[in-house]
Design an enzyme around this catalytic site. Structure first.
Site, PDB file in Angstrom:
ATOM      1  N   GLY A  15      20.945  55.745  53.532  1.00 49.21           N
ATOM      2  CA  GLY A  15      21.919  55.158  52.618  1.00 49.21           C
ATOM      3  C   GLY A  15      21.419  55.268  51.195  1.00 49.21           C
ATOM      4  N   HIS A 236      35.983  55.623  54.340  1.00 52.15           N
ATOM      5  CA  HIS A 236      35.391  56.589  55.265  1.00 52.15           C
ATOM      6  C   HIS A 236      34.733  57.650  54.389  1.00 52.15           C
ATOM      7  CE1 HIS A 236      35.876  59.868  58.564  1.00 52.15           C
ATOM      8  NE2 HIS A 236      34.715  59.250  58.660  1.00 52.15           N
ATOM      9  N   ASP A 237      33.465  57.961  54.627  1.00 54.08           N
ATOM     10  CA  ASP A 237      32.747  58.846  53.716  1.00 54.08           C
ATOM     11  C   ASP A 237      33.454  60.178  53.514  1.00 54.08           C
ATOM     12  OD1 ASP A 237      32.133  59.760  56.290  1.00 54.08           O
ATOM     13  OD2 ASP A 237      29.984  59.382  56.116  1.00 54.08           O
ATOM     14  N   THR A 238      34.107  60.690  54.557  1.00 48.70           N
ATOM     15  CA  THR A 238      34.821  61.963  54.398  1.00 48.70           C
ATOM     16  C   THR A 238      36.038  61.809  53.492  1.00 48.70           C
ATOM     17  OG1 THR A 238      34.121  62.526  56.639  1.00 48.70           O
ATOM     18  CG2 THR A 238      35.777  63.929  55.635  1.00 48.70           C
ATOM     19  N   THR A 261      26.134  65.939  59.224  1.00 49.04           N
ATOM     20  CA  THR A 261      25.840  65.740  60.634  1.00 49.04           C
ATOM     21  C   THR A 261      27.034  66.174  61.480  1.00 49.04           C
ATOM     22  OG1 THR A 261      24.391  63.884  60.107  1.00 49.04           O
ATOM     23  CG2 THR A 261      25.182  64.029  62.365  1.00 49.04           C
ATOM     24  N   ASN A 298      37.249  67.249  64.160  1.00 50.01           N
ATOM     25  CA  ASN A 298      35.872  66.756  64.184  1.00 50.01           C
ATOM     26  C   ASN A 298      35.046  67.738  65.016  1.00 50.01           C
ATOM     27  OD1 ASN A 298      35.798  63.890  62.960  1.00 50.01           O
ATOM     28  ND2 ASN A 298      37.611  63.866  64.264  1.00 50.01           N
TER      29      ASN A 298
END
Length: 473
Positions: A15, A236-238, A261, A298
Site C-alpha cells: 500500500g 476499485h483500483d482499476t 497482479t 479478468n
C-alpha cells in the site's frame, strides 16, 4: 503550494499514501509512505490484516501532515470483491477474508441452483467467479457472523468508514460484487432476495466525487491533518486507473489493459453490454468514474511472474526484471500455457506447474528461467488476443490502439508481445495510473478540474506514453 490531495492506494502486496497537486495544468505526485500488505493464514482461512493496514495508512497521513502539505482531501482505493462486516455497535466483525481463501469452492453450483445464468448476467452483467463477493456471502449464509452484521462494507468503504464514521458503498467497488443492477447502477434487490441474503447489510450507493465525510476527531488530531474531507473516488483500483487512461474523449470505445497482479483487459463504454454473447465471452460490466462502464475480462496477470520471482528468491536464485527480461527476449520457445487454468491459481511451485503442463501437452518444456518467463509472457499476450477476438463480435468498432496502464506497463517485452499479438499499437503508461485517477477525481470534486474530458487532458500533459508498434511475423 496549491491544494494537495492524498491517495491511499492499497494493492494485494503493498500500500502507499501518495500526495498530488496540480501546477499549471500538470499533476505532480510524491510518494509519502509505502508499506507491505500480506495475507495471513489463521485456522481454516486466509485473512487480510485490516487493523495493521489501517495503522499503516494513518502513519502515511501523519507523514503528510509533517511535510506541511495543505491537504484538501483523502481518497481510498483497493482491490475488488473483498469486504468487512460491521455489527450493530459499529464494530468490525473479524478481519476481512481474502478472495483467494477456499471457502468459496463450489459456490458457483449453489448460485445456479437459485438463479438462471443468462437472466443473472442480464441483470448484473458480471462474469461469475468464485472469488466474487456474491460467492463469499453464499459461503457464510446462515452463520452467526452474517446474521449479526448490520452493514457490508467493501475494503475502500471499510477504510473510509473508520476514517469518517460514515458507512456507505461506493459505486465502482460495489459493481465488482455481482450484486449490482448494471443498468440502474444500484443494488439488484431481486438477486439479493433470490439468494436469501439479508437486505439490511447493503447500504447507500454513492458515486465517485461524493464527499463521504470528514476525519473523525480522534484521527484528525492523531494525524495532525485536522478535519480533512474524505472523498469517494473510483475506489476499485482499476476504476481509478482507467480514469487516468490518456485517451481523447469522443474517440469511441477506449481499449485498456490494467496490468498488474491481474490483467484487466477491456473497453470503456457509456452503457453495459448484457447480451448472452457477452456472457459466453466471459466479459464483465464494472462501474467506472462518471457512471461509465468498464466492459472487461479478468485475466490472471503478472501473478504467475510474481510467484516465479518469489520462488527463485526463496531458493537463493533471485532475479531482477532488468536481468530476466532481456534474456527472455532472446529465448527460443513457443510453448503456451492457459494462464487462467486452476493449475496456475496458487500451486506449491509455479515453475513446476508450468513445466508439468508443457510436458503433459507435449510442448517444449522450459529449461531455463528465461524460457520460463518467455513462455508466461507469450501466454499472456495470447490470452489478450483471445479476449480481443471475442469482443470484436460484440463491439461495433475495433479500437485503433491499446492503452496499457499500471505497474505492468513497465514490462517492455510483454508490451511488445501484446502489440504483435493484437496487431495494433500499444501505448504504455502511466505507471502510476491508479494514484493519478484517485487524485484527479478528488481534484474534480474540489472544482479544480471541470469534467472527465479535462481530467484526461491533465493526464496527457503530465505523462508521455511509450509506444510499441506491432512487428511483422
Amino acid at each position: 503550494m496549491s491544494k494537495v490531495y492524498l491517495a491511499a492506494d492499497f494493492g494485494g502486496g503493498s500500500g502507499r499514501v501518495i500526495a498530488g497537486w496540480l501546477d499549471e495544468g500538470k499533476l505532480t505526485m510524491e510518494e509519502v509512505h509505502r508499506f507491505g500488505n500480506r495475507q495471513v493464514r489463521l485456522g481454516d482461512h486466509v485473512y487480510w490484516d485490516f487493523p495493521a493496514l489501517f495503522e499503516d495508512m494513518k502513519a502515511g497521513l501523519k507523514k503528510a501532515a509533517s511535510k506541511g502539505y495543505s491537504v484538501e482531501s483523502i481518497g481510498v482505493d483497493t482491490w475488488g470483491v473483498d469486504f468487512g462486516l460491521i455489527d450493530r455497535d459499529g464494530q468490525l466483525i473479524g478481519n476481512p477474508v481474502c478472495y483467494r481463501d477456499e471457502r468459496t469452492a463450489g459456490m458457483t453450483e449453489k448460485l445456479f441452483a437459485c438463479l438462471n445464468p443468462t437472466e443473472h448476467y442480464a441483470t448484473t452483467g458480471i462474469q461469475v467467479m468464485e472469488i466474487n463477493t456474491l460467492a463469499q456471502l453464499l459461503s457464510i449464509k446462515g452463520t452467526a457472523q452474517l446474521e449479526s452484521a448490520q452493514r457490508l462494507l467493501f475494503m475502500p468503504d471499510l477504510f473510509s468508514y473508520f476514517l469518517t464514521g460514515t458507512a456507505n458503498n461506493e459505486y465502482c467497488i460495489a459493481s465488482t460484487s455481482e450484486l449490482l443492477d448494471a443498468r440502474r447502477r444500484d443494488w439488484s434487490w431481486e438477486t439479493i432476495e433470490a439468494l436469501g441474503l439479508p437486505k439490511h447489510i447493503f447500504g447507500e450507493i454513492v458515486m465517485p466525487g461524493t464527499v463521504r465525510g470528514q476525519l473523525r476527531d480522534e484521527i484528525a488530531q492523531e494525524t495532525g491533518l485536522g478535519k480533512v474531507k474524505v472523498i469517494a473516488v473510483g475506489s476499485h483500483d482499476t476504476a481509478s486507473a482507467v480514469a487516468a487512461v490518456p485517451a481523447m474523449e469522443g474517440d469511441g470505445a477506449t481499449a485498456f489493459l490494467s496490468s498488474g497482479t491481474w490483467s484487466l483487459l477491456g473497453f470503456e463504454l457509456a452503457e453495459p453490454i448484457l447480451s448472452e454473447e457477452a456472457r459466453k465471452a466471459e466479459f464483465t460490466n464494472e462501474g467506472g468514474v462518471g457512471g461509465r462502464i468498464r466492459f472487461l475480462q479478468n485475466i490472471t496477470g503478472l501473478w504467475i511472474m510474481q510467484r516465479l520471482m518469489a520462488e527463485w528468491k526463496e531458493r537463493g536464485e533471485e532475479q531482477s526484471f532488468a536481468q530476466i527480461l532481456p534474456a527472455a527476449e532472446k529465448a527460443q520457445i513457443t510453448s503456451l500455457i492457459p494462464v487462467a487454468d486452476a493449475a496456475f491459481m496458487n500451486p506449491a511451485s509455479m515453475e513446476k506447474a508450468i513445466c508439468d503442463y508443457c510436458a503433459e501437452s507435449q510442448q517444449q518444456v522450459p529449461q531455463t528461467k528465461a524460457e520460463t518467463v518467455r513462455c508466461v509472457l507469450r501466454s499472456l499476450a495470447s490470452k489478450y488476443r483471445e479476449a480481443f477476438d471475442g469482443v470484436e463480435k460484440i463491439l461495433p468498432q475495433k479500437p485503433s490502439r491499446l492503452h496499457i496502464i499500471g505497474g505492468g506497463s513497465q514490462n517492455n517485452l510483454l508490451n511488445q508481445l501484446t502489440a504483435d499479438a493484437l496487431g495494433i499499437p500499444v501505448w504504455a503508461g502511466p505507471v502510476e495510473a491508479t494514484a493519478m485517477g484517485n487524485i484527479l477525481v478528488q481534484a474534480m470534486a474540489a472544482g479544480e478540474i471541470a469534467d472527465m474530458s479535462e481530467l484526461r487532458e491533465v493526464v496527457r500533459r503530465s505523462v508521455t506514453p511509450k509506444i510499441f508498434e506491432p512487428r511483422k511475423a
